[in-house]
Design a protein around this motif. Structure first.
Motif, PDB file in Angstrom:
ATOM      1  N   ASP A 479       0.848  -1.199   0.000  1.00  0.00           N
ATOM      2  CA  ASP A 479       0.000   0.000   0.000  1.00  0.00           C
ATOM      3  C   ASP A 479       0.881   1.246   0.000  1.00  0.00           C
ATOM      4  O   ASP A 479       1.273   1.757   1.048  1.00  0.00           O
ATOM      5  N   LEU A 480       1.191   1.736  -1.176  1.00  0.00           N
ATOM      6  CA  LEU A 480       2.071   2.899  -1.286  1.00  0.00           C
ATOM      7  C   LEU A 480       1.430   4.153  -0.708  1.00  0.00           C
ATOM      8  O   LEU A 480       2.121   5.016  -0.163  1.00  0.00           O
ATOM      9  N   HIS A 481       0.127   4.259  -0.818  1.00  0.00           N
ATOM     10  CA  HIS A 481      -0.544   5.451  -0.296  1.00  0.00           C
ATOM     11  C   HIS A 481      -0.331   5.579   1.213  1.00  0.00           C
ATOM     12  O   HIS A 481      -0.150   6.685   1.737  1.00  0.00           O
ATOM     13  N   ALA A 482      -0.343   4.450   1.878  1.00  0.00           N
ATOM     14  CA  ALA A 482      -0.164   4.480   3.339  1.00  0.00           C
ATOM     15  C   ALA A 482       1.292   4.658   3.732  1.00  0.00           C
ATOM     16  O   ALA A 482       1.595   5.156   4.820  1.00  0.00           O
ATOM     17  N   LEU A 483       2.220   4.273   2.850  1.00  0.00           N
ATOM     18  CA  LEU A 483       3.631   4.269   3.206  1.00  0.00           C
ATOM     19  C   LEU A 483       4.374   5.543   2.815  1.00  0.00           C
ATOM     20  O   LEU A 483       5.281   5.980   3.515  1.00  0.00           O
ATOM     21  N   VAL A 484       4.001   6.116   1.701  1.00  0.00           N
ATOM     22  CA  VAL A 484       4.762   7.266   1.183  1.00  0.00           C
ATOM     23  C   VAL A 484       4.292   8.552   1.860  1.00  0.00           C
ATOM     24  O   VAL A 484       3.088   8.838   1.900  1.00  0.00           O
ATOM     25  N   SER A 489       9.918  16.272   3.697  1.00  0.00           N
ATOM     26  CA  SER A 489      10.556  16.994   4.803  1.00  0.00           C
ATOM     27  C   SER A 489      11.558  16.118   5.546  1.00  0.00           C
ATOM     28  O   SER A 489      12.614  16.605   5.979  1.00  0.00           O
ATOM     29  N   ALA A 490      11.267  14.812   5.695  1.00  0.00           N
ATOM     30  CA  ALA A 490      12.207  13.927   6.391  1.00  0.00           C
ATOM     31  C   ALA A 490      13.504  13.803   5.608  1.00  0.00           C
ATOM     32  O   ALA A 490      14.599  13.799   6.173  1.00  0.00           O
ATOM     33  N   PHE A 491      13.392  13.704   4.269  1.00  0.00           N
ATOM     34  CA  PHE A 491      14.591  13.646   3.435  1.00  0.00           C
ATOM     35  C   PHE A 491      15.385  14.955   3.547  1.00  0.00           C
ATOM     36  O   PHE A 491      16.608  14.942   3.717  1.00  0.00           O
ATOM     37  N   ASP A 492      14.692  16.071   3.502  1.00  0.00           N
ATOM     38  CA  ASP A 492      15.365  17.362   3.573  1.00  0.00           C
ATOM     39  C   ASP A 492      16.093  17.525   4.901  1.00  0.00           C
ATOM     40  O   ASP A 492      17.235  18.024   4.951  1.00  0.00           O
ATOM     41  N   ALA A 493      15.430  17.093   5.981  1.00  0.00           N
ATOM     42  CA  ALA A 493      16.056  17.207   7.302  1.00  0.00           C
ATOM     43  C   ALA A 493      17.299  16.339   7.415  1.00  0.00           C
ATOM     44  O   ALA A 493      18.314  16.740   8.005  1.00  0.00           O
ATOM     45  N   TYR A 494      17.239  15.162   6.788  1.00  0.00           N
ATOM     46  CA  TYR A 494      18.365  14.241   6.870  1.00  0.00           C
ATOM     47  C   TYR A 494      19.588  14.774   6.140  1.00  0.00           C
ATOM     48  O   TYR A 494      20.701  14.801   6.675  1.00  0.00           O
ATOM     49  N   VAL A 495      19.382  15.236   4.924  1.00  0.00           N
ATOM     50  CA  VAL A 495      20.551  15.658   4.138  1.00  0.00           C
ATOM     51  C   VAL A 495      21.070  17.026   4.582  1.00  0.00           C
ATOM     52  O   VAL A 495      22.182  17.431   4.192  1.00  0.00           O
ATOM     53  N   SER A 496      20.275  17.751   5.370  1.00  0.00           N
ATOM     54  CA  SER A 496      20.724  19.075   5.818  1.00  0.00           C
ATOM     55  C   SER A 496      21.474  18.994   7.133  1.00  0.00           C
ATOM     56  O   SER A 496      21.914  20.025   7.667  1.00  0.00           O
ATOM     57  N   ARG A 497      21.630  17.787   7.700  1.00  0.00           N
ATOM     58  CA  ARG A 497      22.365  17.675   8.956  1.00  0.00           C
ATOM     59  C   ARG A 497      23.786  18.164   8.790  1.00  0.00           C
ATOM     60  O   ARG A 497      24.423  17.994   7.743  1.00  0.00           O
TER      61      ARG A 497
END
Length: 500
Positions: A479-484, A489-497
């Motif tokens: 179920d991609l709708h439930a997972l994605v 924002s999580a990706f942005d926060a991770y790479v901006s560390r």
């Protein structure tokens, strides 16, 4: 003119189709109902500025093909609007029938198997005869007839249902034939060697003209029924009745005994003259090539009848509305034909790349070696248009060209799995069949074609996982709708560390 203005004459009960749910119980299922539904769902493009009937109208309709139907309010300065492309997606046709795409062929086949006799209505109950012209007919003045392709030899009627009666039995036939308008009341028609051709030849042998009616502007179900492949003396209007779920109202023509759909927009009445031929063509046909100029049968117009505010339907040749109208009835007929001899045939598809006529893909549950070749031979015998057949296993989606190509790439070997039949009858409209033939080759030499079959099925028995298709467990149910996440924002926060 408001396309939602449905007819108020007569009655016709139909299936409870979603697009017809807002109709009154006394209105018929009409072209206008379907166009109103497309308009409501954003699938009708209205072109309000004047457009030229020569090329410009067809060019606009082609650009919209498969996305929106085109409704031209001012074509060629005429007072009659033109519509094109209202059946240009497979899903739209399924929707018109009230089924999912997977149920298209079964729904059509059921109607072919159980036709419903038409119901004759009086002229007062036939909107197609609200206005009658019998004197001083000038088709060019009355109707907005387009010239479609660059080298077409003039304006053509491309979406007219040609209805005629068998001179021997009186049973009607319905077909769509290309018709070139030569003059005010004179037209040339292409007759391929099918039922209308047989009717005309019988009438001509007796020295008689053949009464015909060209019906323009019908609902999608009646349009689809006209293309059913049936034995001679099966009236396709009765298949339309079965698709509607009730007898189709028909009216007797003003100048002949031919019966036409009462809720049509326009009817041209006429007769095919005996022993008269006039030049017709070139014309851009469904193989996406031009057919040559040849001497064709001639229709003399005797009357034109229509609604008070009619709509003219034109099909842009070789585009999706043209191709699908031929494909779906053929697929249904081919599937039924194959399953009679080979019940393990599960599905068929006439590919768009094969102009929805020449290339057939067959899904088959093979149990014995050699069966696929029998299916190939059976398909060639089912319709002379079929030029290439590919048989695949049940794990291959016959509606996906990439899947077919993959099956050929990995399951087919030409020295073992190829079937070639030389010198068979093919389509006279396939230009490759004319190579080596003189320009004036007689009709019995036209359309001679080679047939090619590809057995792209895996062996019935194979070692270990050699022919086992790679799959990842859960790939079809995750179920991609439930997972994605809704954003990144999580990706942005991770790479901006700060990793300094």
């Amino acid at each position: 003119m408001n396309i939602r203005d449905a007819a108020t004459h007569g009655t016709l009960s139909t299936f409870a189709l979603p697009w017809a749910s807002n109709r009154s119980e006394t209105s018929a299922l009409t072209l206008r109902d379907w166009l109103a539904h497309l308009a409501k769902t954003g699938r009708l493009a209205t072109i309000e500025r004047p457009v030229a009937l020569e090329h410009e109208l067809a060019a606009i309709a082609k650009r919209l093909d498969g996305t929106q139907a085109a409704f031209f309010t001012q074509p060629g300065g005429k007072g009659v609007p033109v519509v094109s492309g209202f059946m240009s997606k497979r899903g739209w046709i399924a929707e018109a029938l009230g089924v999912e795409e997977a149920g298209l062929l079964a729904r059509f086949s059921a109607a072919v198997a159980q036709p419903v006799a038409s119901r004759v209505v009086d002229r007062a109950d036939a909107p197609c005869q609200e206005i009658v012209h019998t004197n001083g007919i000038d088709l060019h003045a009355l109707l907005p007839i387009p010239t479609h392709s660059e080298h077409d030899n003039g304006p053509y009627i491309t979406a007219g249902l040609v209805i005629a009666r068998n001179p021997r039995t009186g049973v009607q036939n319905v077909s769509i034939n290309r018709i070139q308008v030569h003059g005010p009341d004179r037209m040339a028609i292409l007759l391929l060697p099918r039922h209308l051709y047989a009717f005309q030849r019988d009438a001509e042998a007796a020295g008689d003209a053949l009464d015909v009616a060209i019906v323009i502007g019908v609902d999608p179900l009646t349009m689809l029924a006209s293309q059913a492949i049936t034995p001679i003396d099966h009236d396709e209007l009765e298949i339309a009745g079965a698709l509607h779920g009730a007898p189709l109202p028909v009216a007797r023509c003003v100048t002949s005994g031919v019966h036409v759909p009462a809720f049509a927009e326009i009817v041209i009445e006429g007769r095919i003259l005996p022993n008269v031929r006039e030049p017709e063509g070139p014309f851009g046909e469904f193989p996406k090539y031009y057919s040559a100029k040849e001497a064709r049968e001639v229709i003399e117009v005797t009357a034109v009848t229509h609604r008070r505010d009619p709509i003219f339907h034109t099909i842009v040749p070789a585009e999706m509305e043209h191709l699908l109208l031929g494909a779906i009835p053929r697929e249904a007929t081919l599937l039924a034909h194959l399953q009679r001899s080979h019940p393990a045939v599960k599905d068929v598809h006439l590919s768009v790349g094969g102009v929805c006529r020449y290339h057939l893909w067959v899904q088959f549950d093979k149990k014995r070696e050699g069966e696929a070749k029998n299916v190939i031979l059976c398909a060639f015998g089912a319709h002379y248009d079929i030029k290439q057949v590919v048989v695949v296993d049940t794990d291959v989606n016959v509606h996906d060209p990439a899947e077919i190509e993959w099956a050929i790439a990995t399951r087919f070997q030409a020295d073992r799995d190829l079937v070639v039949i030389a010198g068979a009858q093919g389509s006279p409209l396939d230009p490759s069949t004319t190579v080596g033939q003189p320009d004036d080759a007689p009709s019995h030499l036209q359309g001679v074609s080679a047939k090619m079959g590809l057995d792209a099925t895996r062996p019935v028995v194979y070692p270990e996982h050699v022919f086992t298709r790679v799959r990842i467990p859960g790939q079809d149910t995750v179920d991609l709708h439930a997972l994605v996440a809704a954003d990144n924002s999580a990706f942005d926060a991770y790479v901006s560390r700060d990793h300094g």
